[in-house]
Design a protein around this motif. Structure first.
Motif, mmCIF file in Angstrom:
data_model
loop_
_atom_site.group_PDB
_atom_site.id
_atom_site.type_symbol
_atom_site.label_atom_id
_atom_site.label_comp_id
_atom_site.label_asym_id
_atom_site.label_seq_id
_atom_site.Cartn_x
_atom_site.Cartn_y
_atom_site.Cartn_z
ATOM 1 N N GLY A 131 37.777 -9.960 -25.248
ATOM 2 C CA GLY A 131 38.167 -10.839 -24.152
ATOM 3 C C GLY A 131 38.600 -12.193 -24.686
ATOM 4 O O GLY A 131 38.910 -12.348 -25.876
ATOM 5 N N SER A 189 39.112 -7.868 -19.170
ATOM 6 C CA SER A 189 39.488 -6.737 -18.303
ATOM 7 C C SER A 189 39.427 -7.066 -16.809
ATOM 8 O O SER A 189 38.829 -6.335 -16.022
ATOM 9 N N SER A 231 41.598 -6.839 -10.552
ATOM 10 C CA SER A 231 42.172 -5.751 -11.325
ATOM 11 C C SER A 231 42.630 -4.673 -10.349
ATOM 12 O O SER A 231 41.848 -4.228 -9.502
#
Length: 199
Positions: free
Chosen positions: A12, A51, A112
């Motif tokens: 990340g 993510s 997401s």
């Protein structure tokens, strides 16, 4: 001024930011304004994104520079309040001159695919004032160009305020009400739900 470091970490991205400076401008509330010019601020942000998930902790410190116009010596409200038995203590409690605040915020967000979620918890504290606790959460689902959502927000503050010490019914009711409003007007106890759609 501020400084920021962004660096890859564990698949990340980590971000750390620090800032410090002096504020400029006015805040409007209750039909009047307060000049925040010269107030000092310092703070930091630590954030991690991976993510579609983002977590952030923020800290801030603010010290106000100027006094409210109503609480400056010689102002009508100051003069009337100063004559009350508890007036000096109330003036000291309401004073913004050199008053400092600590801000803490913890936020989580997920964006997401079609799902969008965010939650944020904030604590604001200042000496001799009850701490303010605020919470906000929102969830939405993208449908092409439109995202229907529902959100919830709440702010809670204990109300431990001081009366003037003058009983009602002897000609000082307006002063008692003004003092109560001045103290309770600083804080809010409320919750809200919103349903809508973003385009």
């Amino acid at each position: 001024m501020d400084a920021e470091i962004i660096h890859p970490l564990g698949g990340g991205t980590a971000r750390i930011k620090g800032f410090a400076g002096w504020m400029k401008g006015k805040v409007f509330n209750g039909g009047g304004s307060y000049d925040i010019g010269g107030s000092e601020t310092i703070g930091a942000v630590a954030e991690y994104t991976i993510s579609g998930l983002r977590g952030r902790y923020s800290f801030g410190y603010l010290q106000q520079d100027k006094e409210l116009a109503e609480l400056k010596p010689g102002a009508p409200f100051w003069t009337a309040l100063n004559a009350a038995p508890n007036g000096a203590r109330i003036i000291d409690g309401l004073s913004l001159k050199q008053r400092s605040y600590d801000f803490h915020s913890l936020a989580l967000a997920y964006d997401s695919g079609p799902i969008q979620r965010i939650a944020n918890y904030i604590i604001v504290s200042s000496e001799d004032w009850p701490s303010r606790h605020a919470f906000y959460a929102n969830i939405g689902y993208r449908l092409e160009k439109v995202t229907p959502y529902i959100s919830f927000s709440s702010e809670q503050t204990s109300r431990n305020f001081m009366p003037t010490g003058i009983p009602n019914g002897i000609g000082f009711d307006a002063l008692n009400q003004a003092v109560a409003f001045a103290q309770t007007g600083l804080f809010a106890n409320q919750s809200d739900i919103a349903i809508g759609a973003r385009y």
